[in-house]
Design a protein around this motif. Structure first.
Motif, PDB file in Angstrom:
ATOM      1  N   ASP A  52      -5.579   7.710  -2.880  1.00  0.00           N
ATOM      2  CA  ASP A  52      -5.783   6.753  -3.973  1.00  0.00           C
ATOM      3  C   ASP A  52      -6.887   5.768  -3.587  1.00  0.00           C
ATOM      4  O   ASP A  52      -7.224   5.613  -2.403  1.00  0.00           O
ATOM      5  CB  ASP A  52      -4.479   5.970  -4.259  1.00  0.00           C
ATOM      6  N   ARG A  53      -7.423   5.099  -4.630  1.00  0.00           N
ATOM      7  CA  ARG A  53      -8.542   4.182  -4.394  1.00  0.00           C
ATOM      8  C   ARG A  53      -8.139   2.760  -4.760  1.00  0.00           C
ATOM      9  O   ARG A  53      -7.564   2.541  -5.826  1.00  0.00           O
ATOM     10  CB  ARG A  53      -9.749   4.616  -5.232  1.00  0.00           C
ATOM     11  N   PHE A  63       0.843  -1.208   0.000  1.00  0.00           N
ATOM     12  CA  PHE A  63       0.000   0.000   0.000  1.00  0.00           C
ATOM     13  C   PHE A  63       0.876   1.256   0.000  1.00  0.00           C
ATOM     14  O   PHE A  63       0.608   2.226  -0.702  1.00  0.00           O
ATOM     15  CB  PHE A  63      -0.916   0.039   1.233  1.00  0.00           C
ATOM     16  N   MET A 101      -5.996   0.111   4.990  1.00  0.00           N
ATOM     17  CA  MET A 101      -6.109   1.193   3.990  1.00  0.00           C
ATOM     18  C   MET A 101      -6.650   2.458   4.637  1.00  0.00           C
ATOM     19  O   MET A 101      -6.140   3.561   4.398  1.00  0.00           O
ATOM     20  CB  MET A 101      -7.075   0.772   2.880  1.00  0.00           C
ATOM     21  N   PHE A 129       0.934   3.259  -3.699  1.00  0.00           N
ATOM     22  CA  PHE A 129      -0.224   4.163  -3.679  1.00  0.00           C
ATOM     23  C   PHE A 129       0.056   5.392  -2.819  1.00  0.00           C
ATOM     24  O   PHE A 129       0.863   5.339  -1.896  1.00  0.00           O
ATOM     25  CB  PHE A 129      -1.461   3.415  -3.139  1.00  0.00           C
ATOM     26  N   ASP A 130      -0.663   6.456  -3.143  1.00  0.00           N
ATOM     27  CA  ASP A 130      -0.581   7.681  -2.346  1.00  0.00           C
ATOM     28  C   ASP A 130      -1.844   7.814  -1.513  1.00  0.00           C
ATOM     29  O   ASP A 130      -2.867   7.204  -1.832  1.00  0.00           O
ATOM     30  CB  ASP A 130      -0.496   8.902  -3.275  1.00  0.00           C
ATOM     31  N   ARG A 131      -1.775   8.669  -0.491  1.00  0.00           N
ATOM     32  CA  ARG A 131      -2.992   8.983   0.273  1.00  0.00           C
ATOM     33  C   ARG A 131      -4.037   9.488  -0.712  1.00  0.00           C
ATOM     34  O   ARG A 131      -3.717  10.228  -1.633  1.00  0.00           O
ATOM     35  CB  ARG A 131      -2.715  10.081   1.309  1.00  0.00           C
ATOM     36  N   ILE A 189      -5.956   5.587   2.377  1.00  0.00           N
ATOM     37  CA  ILE A 189      -6.316   5.059   1.053  1.00  0.00           C
ATOM     38  C   ILE A 189      -7.801   4.732   1.085  1.00  0.00           C
ATOM     39  O   ILE A 189      -8.309   4.235   2.102  1.00  0.00           O
ATOM     40  CB  ILE A 189      -5.471   3.800   0.729  1.00  0.00           C
TER      41      ILE A 189
END
Ligand SMILES: Cc1ncc(COP(=O)(O)O)c(C=O)c1O
Length: 393
Positions: A117-118, A109, A133, A113-115, A138
């Protein structure tokens, strides 16, 4: 002055762990509880694993820190396992040993992924994915994989009504809590769909080995950009040892290494020495799988049909996802049912709400990882208790 606390305090509880606490409190009062709530094998790891750990503990050289990605010998052995088990070649440099697969998800994660993101998650699904998440900022996107979808996630639904595609997808096969195993064609087409649409796939293969219908393909056979997660916890019977692994795409390796160094320095070293021997005795491990199959069949045969309802086809892992909505309770409520089952019948199980916030009140997860004697006794108790419980409704 009130002290600052973080917003991660809002992270939902992992209810399976709460049930474990409640059942151990009941046991402390002398009650004999049957554990159908635990997603852990009742068998110990193969003897060779214990011996390898004892040897490692006798050598002071294994007492220090491990490298962040883990011991080279174990990384090579895992790469060889992919060749033996699946016939797929992978570079040992892509194998990252982690303290349980749980930390592999944290690395995935944080690295991919960035804060904001889905990530789409098959629902029902393992609760810690979603809870972690949320802790990391996330956004989990619900991807239904219920009876209506044939228990397999329908990816096309993600793009329905022109909704933006998620940044990632996290799937598990065999799945927790349903035990559903995707066909090799389904895994292949999901990998291809993700690559075509620029969506990062995280594939949780922690229940590989635990299948009753042959050995499924790994997503690694179909995608080099997917993050593959696995662990010694389930098939290898080493839950408490806390050793897992991920096969990480090359472009993420540097970030993953930095994260691992800063999160936990390196995975536990003596445990990795034990894990190295885990691949040497598939015959012992496969005998456990035979027992799980027998356990599953006992529960399906002996539990009331109305209690199991429309169960998902449990072709892998060690779970049945019972649909209690046909039981005739005034309002199907898996929390209330699980609570009464524990207190009155002394059989512990996990409410479905842990795995599916929207529809899980209609489901209970029963684990058949325990002994065959326990499955028979659980069925006896439930057949005895259920009519009394329903009469009081
Ligand atoms: C689907 C799934 N993934 C991951 C995990 C985490 O396992 P571990 O951290 O022991 O490897 C579990 C544990 O129950 C699980 O069911």
């Amino acid at each position: 002055m009130p002290l600052k606390t973080t917003s991660t305090n809002a992270v939902p509880a992992f209810l399976a762990m709460a049930v474990m606490n409640a059942s151990s409190q009941l046991e402390a009062t002398g009650a004999d509880v049957i554990h159908l709530e635990l997603g852990q094998p009742s068998s110990p790891p193969p003897e060779a694993v214990n011996r390898a750990l004892a040897d490692a503990l006798a050598q002071t050289s294994t007492h220090g820190y491990s490298l962040a990605f883990g011991e080279t010998a174990l990384r090579r052995r895992i790469a060889a396992h992919y060749a033996d088990f699946y016939g797929v070649t992978t570079d040992p440099d892509r194998v990252v040993i982690t303290p349980g697969s749980s930390l592999a998800f944290a690395l995935a994660f944080l690295a991919a992924f960035d804060r904001g993101d889905r990530i789409a998650l098959a629902t029902p699904g393992y609760p810690a994915y979603r809870n972690l998440m949320l802790a990391l900022g996330i956004e989990p996107v619900l991807l239904p994989a219920r009876a209506e979808q044939g228990w397999v996630p329908d990816l096309e639904a993600l793009a329905a009504n022109g909704a933006p595609l998620p940044d990632g997808i996290l799937l598990a096969s065999p799945a927790n809590p349903t035990g559903v195993v995707m066909s090799d064609d389904e895994v292949k087409s999901i990998c291809e769909w993700c690559d075509r649409n620029g969506v990062r796939l995280i594939m949780d293969e922690i229940y590989h080995g635990l299948t009753f219908t042959g050995c499924p393909a790994t997503a690694l056979s179909f995608s080099d950009s997917a993050i593959i997660v696995n662990s010694f916890s389930k098939y290898y019977c080493m839950t408490g040892w806390r050793v897992g692994w991920a096969i990480v795409p090359p472009e993420l390796l540097e970030t993953v290494e930095r994260l691992a160094q800063n999160l936990y320095i390196g995975p536990p070293r003596p445990m990795q020495a034990g894990a190295l021997a885990a691949f040497d005795d598939y015959a012992v491990l496969d005998r456990h799988v035979e027992r799980y199959r027998e356990n599953r069949d006992i529960l399906i045969r002996d539990l009331p049909e109305t209690f199991l309802g429309d169960i998902a086809p449990s072709d892998g892992a060690f779970y049945l996802y019972a649909d209690i909505s046909h039981l005739g309770m005034r309002t199907p409520d898996s929390m209330a049912l699980a609570d009464a089952m524990l207190r009155e019948a002394h059989v512990a199980c996990t409410p479905g709400i842990d795995f599916d916030r929207e529809q899980g009140h209609r489901h209970l997860r029963l684990s058949f990882a325990g002994s065959t004697a326990d499955m028979k006794e659980a069925s006896r108790r439930l057949n005895d208790w259920l009519p009394k419980f329903l009469a009081g409704q």
